[in-house]
Enzyme design. Sequence first.
Site, PDB file in Angstrom:
ATOM      1  N   HIS A   1       0.854  -1.189   0.000  1.00  0.00           N
ATOM      2  CA  HIS A   1       0.000   0.000   0.000  1.00  0.00           C
ATOM      3  C   HIS A   1       0.897   1.249   0.000  1.00  0.00           C
ATOM      4  CE1 HIS A   1      -4.052  -1.775   1.648  1.00  0.00           C
ATOM      5  NE2 HIS A   1      -3.586  -2.432   0.603  1.00  0.00           N
TER       6      HIS A   1
ATOM      7  N   GLU B   1       0.972   3.828   1.845  1.00  0.00           N
ATOM      8  CA  GLU B   1       1.472   4.261   3.156  1.00  0.00           C
ATOM      9  C   GLU B   1       2.678   3.425   3.606  1.00  0.00           C
ATOM     10  OE1 GLU B   1      -1.694   3.465   2.280  1.00  0.00           O
ATOM     11  OE2 GLU B   1      -3.123   4.198   3.764  1.00  0.00           O
TER      12      GLU B   1
ATOM     13  N   CYS C   1      -6.184   1.592   6.041  1.00  0.00           N
ATOM     14  CA  CYS C   1      -6.714   0.307   6.516  1.00  0.00           C
ATOM     15  C   CYS C   1      -6.006  -0.059   7.829  1.00  0.00           C
ATOM     16  CB  CYS C   1      -6.477  -0.766   5.443  1.00  0.00           C
ATOM     17  SG  CYS C   1      -4.754  -1.272   5.297  1.00  0.00           S
TER      18      CYS C   1
ATOM     19  N   CYS D   1      -2.163  -0.298   7.543  1.00  0.00           N
ATOM     20  CA  CYS D   1      -1.432   0.968   7.390  1.00  0.00           C
ATOM     21  C   CYS D   1      -1.520   1.840   8.638  1.00  0.00           C
ATOM     22  CB  CYS D   1      -1.949   1.705   6.158  1.00  0.00           C
ATOM     23  SG  CYS D   1      -1.536   0.813   4.639  1.00  0.00           S
TER      24      CYS D   1
END
Lengths: 165, 165
Positions: free
Chosen positions: B66, B68, B96, B99
Amino acid sequence: MDIMGQTDIASFFTNPDDRFMEEALKEALKAHDLGEVPVGAVIVHEGRIIARAHNQVEMLNDATAHAEIIALTQASAALENWRLIDTTLYVTKEPCPMCAGAMVNARVSRLVYGVADTKYGAAGSVFDVADNPCLNHRIAVVGGVKEDRSRELLQSFFMKLRNKI
Amino acid sequence: MDIMGQTDIASFFTNPDDRFMEEALKEALKAHDLGEVPVGAVIVHEGRIIARAHNQVEMLNDATAHAEIIALTQASAALENWRLIDTTLYVTKEPCPMCAGAMVNARVSRLVYGVADTKYGAAGSVFDVADNPCLNHRIAVVGGVKEDRSRELLQSFFMKLRNKI
């Protein structure tokens, strides 16, 4: 203290969870000897270990370098798929929210952990990220496998750390 | 649809959050154009961007990739420290659990996000991992910055995906 102890030969042949957790414990011991928080993980697919890793936060200087995250990346490479269907992740300590969230994102089927983490655990202790009806994927969770050895490693590490300070 | 729109010149000079979210939106647009779920992130330290990344799950074939997580690893390298003290992470979508958990582990000081994620959001929508009194670090959270543009990018992506199926 004999941290790794003697392998229980009977269980080696009879119980796959005990057998694979032994492998995760070997990884945790590597982390311990390198001065990292001693947590180890392996990922199993169709009875075969496809990833093994230990915590490397200090060595890589990266807070995301938990054993589980490194193992998930390895397993995705091994299966050439980010969806880790029909896999079991074994880890010596209950995963934190980052790691439990990563397992959900990766569609890990089953999680087996050693010792519960009452401060940060996200497989039921503080949060339930791993098996939550609100999320689109739920992981079957088993805790307490080789719990004492997993805890002893962590206690030994933090005792040494305190004596240094 | 003009997804990126015109930069609001007045806010560019007056509001750092808007300015840095523009940079995160540029990253999200890169993901969009590459067929990835369009989420972008930047990390700011002492008024300077030290990391910028977009979602790369499909390209890297890794569910942990992801925006992040990639940005956190970059920022740790930039500061040569896994503790990202006095940093702000800007991301176009509410993080999420993975993260948000990673940000807590990395001691990020402040999180600014665009659009809320009512399905997986872990900065208040489904879980509150980012700013939780149970954890050892709490992140100051601001949501809704450049919310419409962040949402439009996601909607445009999922509309195209549905039309393909």
